[in-house]
Motif scaffolding. Structure first.
Motif, PDB file in Angstrom:
ATOM      1  N   ILE A  69      59.740  38.235  35.345  1.00  0.00           N
ATOM      2  CA  ILE A  69      59.222  39.233  36.288  1.00  0.00           C
ATOM      3  C   ILE A  69      59.371  38.791  37.734  1.00  0.00           C
ATOM      4  O   ILE A  69      59.707  39.580  38.611  1.00  0.00           O
ATOM      5  N   LYS A  70      59.098  37.535  37.997  1.00  0.00           N
ATOM      6  CA  LYS A  70      59.140  37.046  39.376  1.00  0.00           C
ATOM      7  C   LYS A  70      60.512  36.523  39.771  1.00  0.00           C
ATOM      8  O   LYS A  70      60.692  35.967  40.858  1.00  0.00           O
ATOM      9  N   GLY A  71      61.494  36.701  38.903  1.00  0.00           N
ATOM     10  CA  GLY A  71      62.855  36.300  39.211  1.00  0.00           C
ATOM     11  C   GLY A  71      63.569  37.364  40.031  1.00  0.00           C
ATOM     12  O   GLY A  71      62.961  38.250  40.628  1.00  0.00           O
ATOM     13  N   ASN A  72      64.896  37.315  40.009  1.00  0.00           N
ATOM     14  CA  ASN A  72      65.679  38.255  40.822  1.00  0.00           C
ATOM     15  C   ASN A  72      66.713  39.017  40.004  1.00  0.00           C
ATOM     16  O   ASN A  72      67.639  39.609  40.549  1.00  0.00           O
ATOM     17  N   GLY A  73      66.552  38.977  38.660  1.00  0.00           N
ATOM     18  CA  GLY A  73      67.485  39.697  37.799  1.00  0.00           C
ATOM     19  C   GLY A  73      68.735  38.920  37.477  1.00  0.00           C
ATOM     20  O   GLY A  73      69.627  39.424  36.802  1.00  0.00           O
ATOM     21  N   LYS A  74      68.832  37.655  37.954  1.00  0.00           N
ATOM     22  CA  LYS A  74      70.050  36.864  37.762  1.00  0.00           C
ATOM     23  C   LYS A  74      69.899  35.820  36.650  1.00  0.00           C
ATOM     24  O   LYS A  74      70.829  35.075  36.372  1.00  0.00           O
ATOM     25  N   ILE A  94      63.165  48.501  44.399  1.00  0.00           N
ATOM     26  CA  ILE A  94      62.768  48.084  45.749  1.00  0.00           C
ATOM     27  C   ILE A  94      63.182  46.638  46.004  1.00  0.00           C
ATOM     28  O   ILE A  94      63.683  46.300  47.091  1.00  0.00           O
ATOM     29  N   ARG A  95      63.021  45.773  45.009  1.00  0.00           N
ATOM     30  CA  ARG A  95      63.421  44.377  45.183  1.00  0.00           C
ATOM     31  C   ARG A  95      64.943  44.246  45.249  1.00  0.00           C
ATOM     32  O   ARG A  95      65.466  43.367  45.944  1.00  0.00           O
ATOM     33  N   ASN A  96      65.659  45.113  44.548  1.00  0.00           N
ATOM     34  CA  ASN A  96      67.119  45.117  44.684  1.00  0.00           C
ATOM     35  C   ASN A  96      67.526  45.418  46.129  1.00  0.00           C
ATOM     36  O   ASN A  96      68.452  44.817  46.668  1.00  0.00           O
ATOM     37  N   LYS A  97      66.802  46.338  46.743  1.00  0.00           N
ATOM     38  CA  LYS A  97      67.148  46.778  48.096  1.00  0.00           C
ATOM     39  C   LYS A  97      66.712  45.782  49.164  1.00  0.00           C
ATOM     40  O   LYS A  97      67.449  45.525  50.124  1.00  0.00           O
ATOM     41  N   HIS A  98      65.522  45.210  48.994  1.00  0.00           N
ATOM     42  CA  HIS A  98      64.944  44.422  50.079  1.00  0.00           C
ATOM     43  C   HIS A  98      64.900  42.917  49.829  1.00  0.00           C
ATOM     44  O   HIS A  98      64.680  42.146  50.767  1.00  0.00           O
ATOM     45  N   CYS A  99      65.099  42.481  48.574  1.00  0.00           N
ATOM     46  CA  CYS A  99      64.916  41.055  48.257  1.00  0.00           C
ATOM     47  C   CYS A  99      66.173  40.418  47.661  1.00  0.00           C
ATOM     48  O   CYS A  99      66.083  39.370  47.006  1.00  0.00           O
ATOM     49  N   ASN A 100      67.307  41.071  47.831  1.00  0.00           N
ATOM     50  CA  ASN A 100      68.574  40.540  47.331  1.00  0.00           C
ATOM     51  C   ASN A 100      68.543  40.282  45.828  1.00  0.00           C
ATOM     52  O   ASN A 100      69.163  39.346  45.325  1.00  0.00           O
ATOM     53  N   ALA A 101      67.794  41.120  45.101  1.00  0.00           N
ATOM     54  CA  ALA A 101      67.751  41.007  43.637  1.00  0.00           C
ATOM     55  C   ALA A 101      68.866  41.862  43.041  1.00  0.00           C
ATOM     56  O   ALA A 101      69.500  42.675  43.735  1.00  0.00           O
ATOM     57  N   CYS A 102      69.097  41.680  41.747  1.00  0.00           N
ATOM     58  CA  CYS A 102      70.172  42.458  41.101  1.00  0.00           C
ATOM     59  C   CYS A 102      69.714  42.916  39.717  1.00  0.00           C
ATOM     60  O   CYS A 102      70.431  42.744  38.732  1.00  0.00           O
ATOM     61  N   PHE A 103      68.533  43.493  39.644  1.00  0.00           N
ATOM     62  CA  PHE A 103      68.014  43.994  38.373  1.00  0.00           C
ATOM     63  C   PHE A 103      68.825  45.199  37.910  1.00  0.00           C
ATOM     64  O   PHE A 103      69.210  46.056  38.715  1.00  0.00           O
ATOM     65  N   THR A 118      58.029  55.861  48.225  1.00  0.00           N
ATOM     66  CA  THR A 118      59.199  56.638  48.645  1.00  0.00           C
ATOM     67  C   THR A 118      60.520  55.883  48.705  1.00  0.00           C
ATOM     68  O   THR A 118      61.586  56.511  48.695  1.00  0.00           O
ATOM     69  N   ASP A 119      60.501  54.550  48.775  1.00  0.00           N
ATOM     70  CA  ASP A 119      61.730  53.813  49.071  1.00  0.00           C
ATOM     71  C   ASP A 119      62.573  53.589  47.815  1.00  0.00           C
ATOM     72  O   ASP A 119      62.059  53.595  46.696  1.00  0.00           O
ATOM     73  N   ALA A 120      63.867  53.368  48.038  1.00  0.00           N
ATOM     74  CA  ALA A 120      64.822  53.109  46.953  1.00  0.00           C
ATOM     75  C   ALA A 120      64.681  54.151  45.839  1.00  0.00           C
ATOM     76  O   ALA A 120      64.720  53.831  44.655  1.00  0.00           O
ATOM     77  N   ASP A 121      64.538  55.397  46.243  1.00  0.00           N
ATOM     78  CA  ASP A 121      64.261  56.497  45.310  1.00  0.00           C
ATOM     79  C   ASP A 121      65.551  56.965  44.639  1.00  0.00           C
ATOM     80  O   ASP A 121      66.533  57.275  45.313  1.00  0.00           O
TER      81      ASP A 121
END
Length: 442
Positions: free
Chosen positions: A290-295, A411-420, A383-386
């Motif tokens: 959960i606290k990772g970045n999808g990688k 939202i984390r994909n958009k703002h935290c460089n995640a790739c879920f 509202t974000d990353a809708d």
């Protein structure tokens, strides 16, 4: 009229015939009849209604099934309208209430931060009740979907009873409650009250049989939590065992590194034989970082692996739904007023934020009104990353059966460089899923 962009026409090698699935209507049909296939192919190429002038019944059926439509854009806008109407409806509200952040377990994969030993007090309970009382919409009945969560909510069962008793006295509130518990404290005294407490569904996690469960569902004082939980489930099903009774959903958590299919099948068989009742549901839980970045691909299941799991268990006669469904209801994160409320009246947007101080978006004041203190985080989750504004989503064949995936991950994909990966499960191996569904329908 035109051929819908949401049609999926393919030749099934497994069944040796032409099949057509429409994601707008969720219709799935065999069009192997020569005339039907010929007419559809001709219409697809020419987009000319006159093709059906001698086949008006078929033409009407194709319209009703949305295989042919007036406009793809209009169909997309209808879905957007329905989703937005649900987001801003005051007639249904979803609240998650945390009677405590404390827990009697220390499961290694738990995403909840056990931040201190805070328990909800009667004074905090009264503030939450004021908030719920304020939900009524111009004297119209409001459906309140209330989830009790923690920590371990049964550690503060007195607050659950106190709050529920007061809510049930509110004529304008229609209460439906769910409970998420580890099951260890779910004794007969509490179980007997579930129906009066409007608890329609209780989720309990079983991580395998015996020691397999005990290795990951670690009680702080009891090394054999499995036997205690099973004993409590025995009591539950002696009291409630009819279809319309309070139900149990057993979640079987699966780790990618283990022999997860065998674990699920063994646990499923054990539970199904022990409790052969219509109010038992068993579902897999794919453990995520959960606290990772999808990688973290070594630990996390991808869509292909999940689809293979579902198809494999279906082959063993276990009916876990994987056939697509039309969806217009999203995660509560997107709806204003759908909060997670902590023991002190603190507010979170998402379950995954529970116990983390930097994720608190506000609090309830003495009148039960939400005071937002982290406006940016709050509005981002609304509202974000809708997906409704995502061009790739709007063009996707799966748009009608997908609600954009987890907003928190988007939202984390958009703002935290995640790739879920937030796409719908059926996007992988759609033909294999449809072939299996056709086999069931035959």
């Amino acid at each position: 009229m035109k051929w819908s962009k949401f049609n999926y026409l393919y030749f099934s090698k497994k069944h040796n015939l032409q099949l057509l699935y429409n994601s707008l209507s969720n219709v799935f049909i065999n069009i192997d009849k020569y005339l039907t296939f010929k007419l559809l192919q001709e219409f697809r190429n020419r987009q000319d209604d006159s093709i059906f002038e001698n086949h008006l019944n078929l033409y009407k059926e194709l319209q009703q099934s949305k295989i042919i439509v007036e406009s793809d854009e209009a169909e997309i806008l209808k879905i957007k309208y329905q989703v937005l109407a649900n987001r801003y409806s005051a007639n249904t509200v979803a609240l998650t209430v945390l009677p405590t952040l404390s827990c009697n377990f220390r499961c290694p994969y738990c995403f909840v931060s056990e931040n201190g030993q805070e328990f909800m007090t009667t004074s905090s309970c009264q503030i939450v009740l004021k908030h719920i009382s304020n939900l009524s919409n111009n004297n119209k009945k409001t459906l309140l979907n209330l989830t009790w969560m923690g920590g371990e909510p049964l550690l503060n069962f007195a607050i659950i009873k106190e709050m529920t008793t007061s809510i049930k006295k509110m004529a304008e509130i229609d209460l439906k409650a769910h409970l998420v518990t580890n099951g260890y404290l779910m004794d007969k005294e509490k179980i007997l009250l579930f129906k009066d407490l409007n608890i329609v569904l209780t989720q309990v996690t079983i991580d395998g049989i015996g020691e397999q469960h005990n290795k990951t569902r670690i009680h702080k004082a009891d090394s054999n939590s499995f036997d205690k939980i099973i004993s409590n489930l025995d009591v539950f099903f002696k009291i409630y065992n009819k279809k319309n009774d309070p139900a149990i959903n057993v979640r079987i958590n699966l780790e990618k590194q283990s022999n997860y299919i065998s674990k699920f099948l063994t646990t499923f068989d054990y539970l199904h034989k022990r409790y052969p009742h219509d109010n038992l549901y068993i579902t897999p839980g794919f453990i995520e970082d959960i606290k990772g970045n999808g990688k973290n691909i070594e630990c996390e299941f991808d869509r292909n692996e999940m689809v293979k799991f579902f198809l494999e268990v279906k082959k063993r006669g276990i009916n876990i739904p994987i056939y697509p469904k039309n969806k217009i209801y999203e995660c509560a994160v997107r709806s204003y007023g759908d909060f997670v409320i902590g023991p002190k009246g603190e507010l979170y947007s998402c379950w995954e934020h529970i116990g983390y101080d930097d994720s608190i978006i506000g609090h309830l004041n003495e009148d039960g009104e939400p005071i937002i203190t982290n406006e940016l985080k709050f509005l981002r989750y609304l509202t974000d990353a809708d997906y409704l504004d995502d061009k790739q989503c709007l063009e996707c064949f799966f748009f009608p059966i997908c609600v954009g995936g987890c907003p928190e991950k988007r939202i984390r994909n958009k703002h935290c460089n995640a790739c879920f990966d937030v796409c719908v499960l059926q996007k992988e191996n759609i033909e294999e899923i449809l072939d299996f569904q056709y086999e069931i329908k035959k």
